[in-house]
Each structure stands twice: as structure tokens, then as C-alpha cells.
Write a protein that holds these residues in place. Structure first.
Motif, PDB file in Angstrom:
ATOM      1  N   ASP A 191       0.848  -1.096   0.051  1.00  0.00           N
ATOM      2  CA  ASP A 191      -0.146  -0.181   0.019  1.00  0.00           C
ATOM      3  C   ASP A 191       0.822   0.962  -0.105  1.00  0.00           C
ATOM      4  OD1 ASP A 191       0.788   0.190   2.560  1.00  0.00           O
ATOM      5  OD2 ASP A 191      -0.967  -1.201   3.373  1.00  0.00           O
ATOM      6  N   ASP A 192       0.183   2.305  -0.029  1.00  0.00           N
ATOM      7  CA  ASP A 192       1.071   3.689   0.048  1.00  0.00           C
ATOM      8  C   ASP A 192       1.793   3.968   1.275  1.00  0.00           C
ATOM      9  OD1 ASP A 192      -0.145   4.429  -2.719  1.00  0.00           O
ATOM     10  OD2 ASP A 192      -1.770   5.319  -1.881  1.00  0.00           O
ATOM     11  N   ALA A 193       1.361   3.619   2.430  1.00  0.00           N
ATOM     12  CA  ALA A 193       2.138   3.755   3.545  1.00  0.00           C
ATOM     13  C   ALA A 193       3.409   2.964   3.441  1.00  0.00           C
ATOM     14  CB  ALA A 193       1.331   3.252   4.602  1.00  0.00           C
ATOM     15  N   ALA A 194       3.632   1.622   2.830  1.00  0.00           N
ATOM     16  CA  ALA A 194       4.622   0.804   2.738  1.00  0.00           C
ATOM     17  C   ALA A 194       5.543   1.495   1.652  1.00  0.00           C
ATOM     18  CB  ALA A 194       4.246  -0.601   2.451  1.00  0.00           C
ATOM     19  N   LEU A 195       4.891   1.928   0.583  1.00  0.00           N
ATOM     20  CA  LEU A 195       5.631   2.466  -0.411  1.00  0.00           C
ATOM     21  C   LEU A 195       6.551   3.489   0.007  1.00  0.00           C
ATOM     22  CD1 LEU A 195       6.538   2.440  -3.449  1.00  0.00           C
ATOM     23  CD2 LEU A 195       4.366   3.939  -3.647  1.00  0.00           C
ATOM     24  N   SER A 223       5.614  17.614   8.745  1.00  0.00           N
ATOM     25  CA  SER A 223       5.954  15.869   8.204  1.00  0.00           C
ATOM     26  C   SER A 223       5.054  15.343   9.172  1.00  0.00           C
ATOM     27  CB  SER A 223       7.456  15.709   8.560  1.00  0.00           C
ATOM     28  OG  SER A 223       8.191  16.322   7.847  1.00  0.00           O
ATOM     29  N   GLU A 224       4.815  15.704  10.262  1.00  0.00           N
ATOM     30  CA  GLU A 224       3.887  14.745  11.361  1.00  0.00           C
ATOM     31  C   GLU A 224       2.575  14.472  10.763  1.00  0.00           C
ATOM     32  OE1 GLU A 224       2.290  14.812  15.981  1.00  0.00           O
ATOM     33  OE2 GLU A 224       3.655  16.492  15.188  1.00  0.00           O
ATOM     34  N   LYS A 225       2.028  15.671   9.961  1.00  0.00           N
ATOM     35  CA  LYS A 225       0.662  15.520   9.325  1.00  0.00           C
ATOM     36  C   LYS A 225       0.975  14.573   8.344  1.00  0.00           C
ATOM     37  CE  LYS A 225      -0.419  20.359  10.249  1.00  0.00           C
ATOM     38  NZ  LYS A 225      -0.550  21.582   9.568  1.00  0.00           N
ATOM     39  N   ILE A 226       2.012  14.512   7.369  1.00  0.00           N
ATOM     40  CA  ILE A 226       1.870  13.519   6.147  1.00  0.00           C
ATOM     41  C   ILE A 226       2.028  12.110   6.770  1.00  0.00           C
ATOM     42  CG2 ILE A 226       3.424  12.955   4.391  1.00  0.00           C
ATOM     43  CD1 ILE A 226       4.580  15.884   4.285  1.00  0.00           C
ATOM     44  N   ILE A 227       2.745  11.875   7.857  1.00  0.00           N
ATOM     45  CA  ILE A 227       2.726  10.575   8.448  1.00  0.00           C
ATOM     46  C   ILE A 227       1.363  10.148   9.151  1.00  0.00           C
ATOM     47  CG2 ILE A 227       3.837   9.210  10.435  1.00  0.00           C
ATOM     48  CD1 ILE A 227       6.324  11.017   9.976  1.00  0.00           C
ATOM     49  N   ASN A 228       0.845  10.914   9.599  1.00  0.00           N
ATOM     50  CA  ASN A 228      -0.464  10.602  10.239  1.00  0.00           C
ATOM     51  C   ASN A 228      -1.397  10.408   9.154  1.00  0.00           C
ATOM     52  OD1 ASN A 228       0.256  10.803  12.890  1.00  0.00           O
ATOM     53  ND2 ASN A 228      -0.356  12.951  12.884  1.00  0.00           N
ATOM     54  N   ARG A 229      -1.483  11.050   7.901  1.00  0.00           N
ATOM     55  CA  ARG A 229      -2.111  10.764   6.813  1.00  0.00           C
ATOM     56  C   ARG A 229      -1.744   9.577   6.196  1.00  0.00           C
ATOM     57  NH1 ARG A 229      -1.388  15.394   3.986  1.00  0.00           N
ATOM     58  NH2 ARG A 229      -0.084  14.407   2.034  1.00  0.00           N
ATOM     59  N   LEU A 230      -0.678   9.004   6.441  1.00  0.00           N
ATOM     60  CA  LEU A 230      -0.208   7.561   5.746  1.00  0.00           C
ATOM     61  C   LEU A 230      -0.696   6.343   7.005  1.00  0.00           C
ATOM     62  CD1 LEU A 230       3.311   8.466   4.380  1.00  0.00           C
ATOM     63  CD2 LEU A 230       1.343   7.792   3.081  1.00  0.00           C
ATOM     64  N   ILE A 267       0.713   5.895   9.737  1.00  0.00           N
ATOM     65  CA  ILE A 267       1.837   5.358  10.623  1.00  0.00           C
ATOM     66  C   ILE A 267       2.222   6.206  11.668  1.00  0.00           C
ATOM     67  CG2 ILE A 267       4.322   5.031  10.287  1.00  0.00           C
ATOM     68  CD1 ILE A 267       3.879   4.918   7.300  1.00  0.00           C
ATOM     69  N   ASP A 268       2.255   5.555  12.903  1.00  0.00           N
ATOM     70  CA  ASP A 268       2.894   6.487  14.191  1.00  0.00           C
ATOM     71  C   ASP A 268       4.057   6.943  13.810  1.00  0.00           C
ATOM     72  OD1 ASP A 268       4.542   5.742  17.106  1.00  0.00           O
ATOM     73  OD2 ASP A 268       2.560   6.603  17.246  1.00  0.00           O
ATOM     74  N   GLU A 269       4.354   8.052  14.559  1.00  0.00           N
ATOM     75  CA  GLU A 269       5.564   8.893  14.563  1.00  0.00           C
ATOM     76  C   GLU A 269       6.687   8.094  14.769  1.00  0.00           C
ATOM     77  OE1 GLU A 269       7.545  12.637  16.586  1.00  0.00           O
ATOM     78  OE2 GLU A 269       5.249  13.086  16.067  1.00  0.00           O
ATOM     79  N   ASP A 270       6.741   7.515  15.815  1.00  0.00           N
ATOM     80  CA  ASP A 270       7.991   6.910  16.526  1.00  0.00           C
ATOM     81  C   ASP A 270       8.257   5.598  15.775  1.00  0.00           C
ATOM     82  OD1 ASP A 270       8.354   8.538  18.727  1.00  0.00           O
ATOM     83  OD2 ASP A 270       7.148   7.403  20.031  1.00  0.00           O
ATOM     84  N   ARG A 271       7.185   4.766  15.202  1.00  0.00           N
ATOM     85  CA  ARG A 271       7.304   3.807  14.148  1.00  0.00           C
ATOM     86  C   ARG A 271       8.003   4.241  12.941  1.00  0.00           C
ATOM     87  NH1 ARG A 271       7.149   0.096  18.038  1.00  0.00           N
ATOM     88  NH2 ARG A 271       5.075   0.050  19.055  1.00  0.00           N
ATOM     89  N   TRP A 272       7.530   5.483  12.400  1.00  0.00           N
ATOM     90  CA  TRP A 272       8.245   5.940  11.356  1.00  0.00           C
ATOM     91  C   TRP A 272       9.727   6.018  11.230  1.00  0.00           C
ATOM     92  CZ3 TRP A 272       7.284   7.101   6.342  1.00  0.00           C
ATOM     93  CH2 TRP A 272       8.287   8.044   5.683  1.00  0.00           C
ATOM     94  N   VAL A 273      10.317   6.553  12.397  1.00  0.00           N
ATOM     95  CA  VAL A 273      11.612   6.616  12.595  1.00  0.00           C
ATOM     96  C   VAL A 273      12.186   5.207  12.632  1.00  0.00           C
ATOM     97  CG1 VAL A 273      13.501   7.194  14.206  1.00  0.00           C
ATOM     98  CG2 VAL A 273      11.512   8.741  13.763  1.00  0.00           C
ATOM     99  N   GLU A 274      11.790   4.244  13.054  1.00  0.00           N
ATOM    100  CA  GLU A 274      12.109   2.699  13.126  1.00  0.00           C
ATOM    101  C   GLU A 274      12.107   2.322  11.957  1.00  0.00           C
ATOM    102  OE1 GLU A 274      11.050  -1.400  15.329  1.00  0.00           O
ATOM    103  OE2 GLU A 274       9.916   0.556  16.111  1.00  0.00           O
ATOM    104  N   MET A 275      11.010   2.352  11.118  1.00  0.00           N
ATOM    105  CA  MET A 275      11.028   1.835   9.784  1.00  0.00           C
ATOM    106  C   MET A 275      12.181   2.527   8.743  1.00  0.00           C
ATOM    107  SD  MET A 275       6.972   1.217   8.486  1.00  0.00           S
ATOM    108  CE  MET A 275       6.311   2.710   9.166  1.00  0.00           C
ATOM    109  N   THR A 276      12.211   3.924   8.706  1.00  0.00           N
ATOM    110  CA  THR A 276      13.036   4.506   7.732  1.00  0.00           C
ATOM    111  C   THR A 276      14.509   4.225   8.247  1.00  0.00           C
ATOM    112  OG1 THR A 276      12.911   6.511   8.979  1.00  0.00           O
ATOM    113  CG2 THR A 276      11.401   6.217   7.240  1.00  0.00           C
ATOM    114  N   SER A 277      14.895   3.621   9.375  1.00  0.00           N
ATOM    115  CA  SER A 277      16.202   3.325   9.859  1.00  0.00           C
ATOM    116  C   SER A 277      16.535   1.832   9.797  1.00  0.00           C
ATOM    117  CB  SER A 277      16.456   3.869  11.239  1.00  0.00           C
ATOM    118  OG  SER A 277      15.491   3.220  11.972  1.00  0.00           O
TER     119      SER A 277
END
Length: 332
Positions: free
Chosen positions: A174-178, A274-281, A283-293
Motif C-alpha cells: 500500500d501507499d504507506a509501505a511504499l 511532516s507529522e501531518k503527512i505521516i499521520n495521513r499515511l 503510521i505512528d511517528e515513532d514507528r516511522w523513525v524505526e521503519m526508515t532506519s
């Protein structure tokens, strides 16, 4: 035991796949040999040039890529509609840009598609197979890796294996994973300390996107995008063209903000936009950092929401969806 590629790649589930190929030689793909001090940095240009040329032949688009010292990442989009729109003659022409073909395919081109009925009946099966291969990720990766391996072996004056036998692939459901995977790929050099900022990270898709966006002073979203990469087309709307359903400016903002976190070690500190964009996808903010690293290690072969994961695995007759618990946590 690894799953066969046909059980991992299915365009019915998603056209987006994250692929990783690793070099097995001590001298590295593109780095500096610590034993001799010899630099192989010029091989990054080999790989990048070839990577951006092949989609002109294949029905595949590049959403993101980064070329590291001993491996590279690429996110591919399978464009089946494009492959199916090509005529038989175009298929043969494209295949001949990769291989010499057969006697009958050479005759087909010389006679501008004119063959006897018996010859055409036999040759049609070959054309259909080539059409399938020109939208096949495994064939794309095979041709890309083989070309680089040949050049590297010639330069090193040796023979033998240059790449791991099997590239890794992850289906982005999905878009969030992409978007999460694209950010992970684009921020690889920043995270590893090769570059300070995304826009200065050489041989990456994010640098190409930034350079084009800054170079073209035009408010038109599409005109400011790098033509060799799969475009961002804005938020979902009626009659939109083909591409990634997000604004380019939002993505660049998100990557820049995330890059500052990864570089400065300030986990959890992210801009409000950026937080607004992440929420729209979703994804939790803390999880976003974990995924992108740590995207590769967070997920197995499939990445997406629980619902999309269950649907994809059901289509492929999986008895148990791999990585279900992680996907539940990461996406909501």
C-alpha cells in the motif's frame, strides 16, 4: 528455505517491490578496498547509468534507488499496462536491445514483421514469452547485475561470482509501505554517514529529484520532476495520471525532516508538517523513525497494513501471513 520468486512477486497484489542486491567480493561493489587502498567509487556511475537505462527497454519504472559500498537498493514499479500496449514488433525490437535474438526474430525485423503463417504461429509463443520477461523483475535484476559483474570482473582481471546468488525482494502492498520504503532507500547514505543531507547523497534517487525540483523554476508539479524516475502525481483525485499518489513537495519535506532525525540522533523530533503527512499515511511517528532506519529487518517478504497483507497472502495461498504481528504494529 527461501520461497520461489513467483510466490513473492505478484502484480495482482501490488506493482511495487523493494529489491536489494549485495556484492560478495571483499573489494566491494563501489567502496575502497581497506587492504590495498584502491578505490572502486567509479563503479557507482556504472551501476546508476545502467539502472536508469534499462527502464527505457523494460515495462518497469524506478521509484527510488541508492547505491551503497557493497550493495544497492531499488524500488521497482511493474507497468503491465505499458507492456500489453506494445505491438509484437516493438517487443522484438526491445528484446534485441538486450540480446541478439534468434534467426527467426532477426528475419522478423528485417522483413518488418512479415513471416509466413507457419513461422508466425511458432514465433508468437516466443514474442509472448518476451513480453512477459520485459515486465519481470527477476529478468531486470539479472540483466542489470550480469552487466555490472562482467565489467567488474574485466577490471579486476578475474572470474567468479560478484553478486549473491539471489537478490532480496519485499512486496510493498500500500501507499504507506511504499513511502516508508522509499524514505528508507533514499536515506541510506545519510544513515550510514556517507552523506550529510539527502540532497548531497550521490547516486541516489532523492538527489536526482532535488536537483530537478530546484533547477526548474515552474509551479507545475509534473514539470519539476526527474523524467527517469516514477513521478509523484499529488493526492488521489479523478482523472489523475499514472504515478505515486503524493505531492513531491510533501515527500521531499518528509525525507528532509526524517534525515535530520537520523543524522542528529534526535529520535521522535519531527516537524509538524511532516507529522501531518505521516499521520495521513496511517503510521505512528515513532514507528516511522524505526521503519526508515531499519526497514529491511523490520519486515519480511510483504509490507503493508494487516488487511492488505492478509489479502495478498490469501491470493498466493499462504497458510500463515509472514510478518503479520509487525505489520499490525507499524501500520494502523
Amino acid at each position: 528455505m527461501p520461497k520461489p520468486r513467483k510466490e513473492l512477486i505478484s502484480v495482482e497484489n501490488t506493482p511495487y517491490y523493494h529489491c536489494v542486491a549485495r556484492c560478495v567480493r571483499r573489494a566491494f561493489l563501489c567502496g575502497i578496498d581497506s587492504a590495498t587502498g584502491h578505490s572502486y567509487e567509479h563503479r557507482r556511475a556504472w551501476l546508476e547509468d545502467r539502472l536508469l537505462q534499462l527502464p527505457k527497454i523494460f515495462a518497469l519504472d524506478i521509484a527510488a534507488y541508492s547505491i551503497m559500498n557493497n550493495h544497492y537498493h531499488v524500488i521497482l514499479h511493474i507497468n503491465s499496462a505499458r507492456a500489453n500496449s506494445w505491438t509484437d514488433y516493438e517487443i522484438v525490437e526491445r528484446w534485441h536491445q538486450l540480446f541478439s535474438g534468434t534467426f527467426i526474430s532477426q528475419k522478423y525485423l528485417k522483413q518488418e514483421g512479415q513471416l509466413s503463417k507457419a513461422e508466425m504461429l511458432f514465433f508468437q509463443e516466443i514474442i509472448d514469452e518476451w513480453r512477459s520477461r520485459l515486465q519481470d523483475i527477476s529478468w531486470f535484476m539479472r540483466i542489470l547485475n550480469e552487466a555490472i559483474a562482467r565489467e567488474a570482473n574485466a577490471e579486476d582481471e578475474c572470474t567468479g561470482r560478484f553478486w549473491e546468488g539471489r537478490f532480496k525482494s519485499q512486496a510493498l502492498l500500500d501507499d504507506a509501505a511504499l513511502i516508508a520504503c522509499m524514505a528508507y532507500v533514499d536515506l541510506n547514505p545519510v544513515r550510514s554517514g556517507i552523506a550529510v543531507t539527502p540532497e548531497t547523497s550521490d547516486h541516489t534517487s532523492i538527489k536526482k529529484r532535488c536537483e530537478k525540483a530546484l533547477r526548474i523554476n515552474n509551479p507545475n508539479q509534473m514539470s519539476r520532476q526527474e523524467k527517469t524516475l516514477y513521478p509523484f502525481i499529488g493526492n488521489p483525485r479523478q482523472g489523475q495520471p499514472e504515478g505515486i499518489q503524493m505531492r513531491l513537495s510533501d515527500y521531499l519535506e518528509l525525507v528532509d525532516s526524517t534525515g535530520r532525525i537520523l543524522r542528529d540522533g534526535k529520535c521522535g523530533v519531527i516537524s509538524r508538517e511532516s507529522e501531518k503527512i505521516i499521520n495521513r499515511l496511517g503510521i505512528d511517528e515513532d514507528r516511522w523513525v524505526e521503519m526508515t532506519s531499519n526497514f529491511e529487518n523490520c519486515f519480511s517478504s510483504f509490507v503493508g497494513s494487516e488487511n492488505n497483507l492478509r489479502i495478498a497472502c490469501g491470493n498466493l495461498n499462504y497458510q500463515r501471513p509472514p510478518g503479520l504481528a509487525t505489520c499490525k504494529i507499524m501500520f494502523h
